[in-house]
Design a protein around this motif. Structure first.
Motif, PDB file in Angstrom:
ATOM      1  N   LEU A   1      50.958  40.244  44.155  1.00  0.00           N
ATOM      2  CA  LEU A   1      50.328  39.558  43.032  1.00  0.00           C
ATOM      3  C   LEU A   1      48.817  39.792  42.978  1.00  0.00           C
ATOM      4  O   LEU A   1      48.272  40.155  41.932  1.00  0.00           O
ATOM      5  CB  LEU A   1      50.630  38.061  43.069  1.00  0.00           C
ATOM      6  CG  LEU A   1      49.980  37.221  41.971  1.00  0.00           C
ATOM      7  CD1 LEU A   1      50.427  37.684  40.592  1.00  0.00           C
ATOM      8  CD2 LEU A   1      50.304  35.743  42.170  1.00  0.00           C
ATOM      9  N   ALA A   2      48.112  39.610  44.082  1.00  0.00           N
ATOM     10  CA  ALA A   2      46.652  39.789  44.086  1.00  0.00           C
ATOM     11  C   ALA A   2      46.286  41.223  43.717  1.00  0.00           C
ATOM     12  O   ALA A   2      45.346  41.463  42.951  1.00  0.00           O
ATOM     13  CB  ALA A   2      46.076  39.412  45.447  1.00  0.00           C
ATOM     14  N   TYR A   3      47.031  42.176  44.233  1.00  0.00           N
ATOM     15  CA  TYR A   3      46.774  43.587  43.932  1.00  0.00           C
ATOM     16  C   TYR A   3      46.993  43.871  42.441  1.00  0.00           C
ATOM     17  O   TYR A   3      46.170  44.537  41.806  1.00  0.00           O
ATOM     18  CB  TYR A   3      47.674  44.465  44.803  1.00  0.00           C
ATOM     19  CG  TYR A   3      47.526  45.935  44.527  1.00  0.00           C
ATOM     20  CD1 TYR A   3      46.344  46.603  44.838  1.00  0.00           C
ATOM     21  CD2 TYR A   3      48.561  46.665  43.958  1.00  0.00           C
ATOM     22  CE1 TYR A   3      46.199  47.954  44.586  1.00  0.00           C
ATOM     23  CE2 TYR A   3      48.425  48.016  43.707  1.00  0.00           C
ATOM     24  CZ  TYR A   3      47.239  48.659  44.019  1.00  0.00           C
ATOM     25  OH  TYR A   3      47.101  49.991  43.760  1.00  0.00           O
ATOM     26  N   ILE A   4      48.066  43.351  41.874  1.00  0.00           N
ATOM     27  CA  ILE A   4      48.350  43.545  40.448  1.00  0.00           C
ATOM     28  C   ILE A   4      47.259  42.892  39.598  1.00  0.00           C
ATOM     29  O   ILE A   4      46.808  43.458  38.598  1.00  0.00           O
ATOM     30  CB  ILE A   4      49.741  42.978  40.069  1.00  0.00           C
ATOM     31  CG1 ILE A   4      50.849  43.683  40.853  1.00  0.00           C
ATOM     32  CG2 ILE A   4      49.995  43.055  38.566  1.00  0.00           C
ATOM     33  CD1 ILE A   4      51.000  45.162  40.585  1.00  0.00           C
ATOM     34  N   ARG A   5      46.795  41.712  40.001  1.00  0.00           N
ATOM     35  CA  ARG A   5      45.694  41.050  39.278  1.00  0.00           C
ATOM     36  C   ARG A   5      44.456  41.945  39.257  1.00  0.00           C
ATOM     37  O   ARG A   5      43.783  42.062  38.247  1.00  0.00           O
ATOM     38  CB  ARG A   5      45.334  39.723  39.940  1.00  0.00           C
ATOM     39  CG  ARG A   5      46.142  38.585  39.464  1.00  0.00           C
ATOM     40  CD  ARG A   5      45.499  37.263  39.917  1.00  0.00           C
ATOM     41  NE  ARG A   5      46.360  36.188  39.521  1.00  0.00           N
ATOM     42  CZ  ARG A   5      46.736  35.201  40.303  1.00  0.00           C
ATOM     43  NH1 ARG A   5      46.350  35.161  41.566  1.00  0.00           N
ATOM     44  NH2 ARG A   5      47.519  34.251  39.853  1.00  0.00           N
ATOM     45  N   GLU A   6      44.144  42.539  40.403  1.00  0.00           N
ATOM     46  CA  GLU A   6      42.986  43.431  40.481  1.00  0.00           C
ATOM     47  C   GLU A   6      43.172  44.637  39.561  1.00  0.00           C
ATOM     48  O   GLU A   6      42.245  45.020  38.851  1.00  0.00           O
ATOM     49  CB  GLU A   6      42.834  43.903  41.925  1.00  0.00           C
ATOM     50  CG  GLU A   6      41.546  43.662  42.664  1.00  0.00           C
ATOM     51  CD  GLU A   6      40.419  42.983  41.931  1.00  0.00           C
ATOM     52  OE1 GLU A   6      39.544  43.698  41.409  1.00  0.00           O
ATOM     53  OE2 GLU A   6      40.371  41.757  41.889  1.00  0.00           O
ATOM     54  N   LEU A   7      44.351  45.224  39.585  1.00  0.00           N
ATOM     55  CA  LEU A   7      44.620  46.362  38.689  1.00  0.00           C
ATOM     56  C   LEU A   7      44.474  45.952  37.224  1.00  0.00           C
ATOM     57  O   LEU A   7      43.949  46.705  36.416  1.00  0.00           O
ATOM     58  CB  LEU A   7      46.048  46.898  38.908  1.00  0.00           C
ATOM     59  CG  LEU A   7      46.321  47.665  40.185  1.00  0.00           C
ATOM     60  CD1 LEU A   7      47.798  48.051  40.242  1.00  0.00           C
ATOM     61  CD2 LEU A   7      45.447  48.899  40.267  1.00  0.00           C
TER      62      LEU A   7
END
Length: 168
Positions: free
Chosen positions: A160-166
């Motif tokens: 989730l955090a990685y997708i938010r950053e993307l």
């Protein structure tokens, strides 16, 4: 996959839960959980349902030890066909219940907007977040072509955090 001691613990816990008589249905989403639970659900006369969300590797042993419940469920027609081809489950026995969200029910009218909307909902774990990552990658090109586009990604998981950053 679980370690043998974890499988023993899970089976004992399932047995206690189902023996309590407080459950009418067990719904499994994985072959391992289905294998651990199938005979217990039968013993305590609890309805047992399994949903196929994806194609799995189908070695002889995996086919032999897969349990598909009282009335298997597939999330698409191609998975219904896959269950027949790989596990010999007759298509009329498999219910197809597509994954999806009724956007008229879950998006209040005051939040609706003009233009196109892409809604992506999924578990956002390593094995299931590729679609969200790809959507983020193509978003600039989509926005160039459709200036009023709204992209919404929903879900939770380890990515989730990685997708938010993307998405930013």
């Amino acid at each position: 996959s679980l370690a043998p001691h974890a499988m023993i613990y899970c089976r004992a816990r399932l047995r206690r839960l189902l023996r309590s008589g407080k459950f009418d249905v067990v719904h499994s989403h994985s072959r391992l959980a289905s294998l651990l639970c199938a005979d217990i659900a039968k013993k305590y006369a609890v309805g047992f349902f399994v949903t196929a969300h994806a194609r799995f590797s189908t070695s002889f042993l995996r086919r032999r030890f897969s349990r598909w419940g009282d009335a298997p469920i597939a999330v698409s027609e191609d998975l219904r066909q896959y269950l027949f081809e790989s596990y010999r489950i007759q298509p009329p026995l498999v219910s197809v219940i597509p994954n999806g969200v009724d956007s008229t029910r879950f998006c209040p009218s005051d939040e609706r907007r003009q233009g196109r909307t892409v809604l992506f909902l999924s578990r956002l774990d390593g094995d299931s977040s590729l679609g969200a990552r790809l959507l983020c990658a193509v978003a600039p090109r989509l926005y160039a072509k459709y200036p009023n586009l709204c992209i919404r990604i929903g879900g939770g998981g380890s990515e989730l955090a990685y997708i938010r950053e993307l998405a930013r």
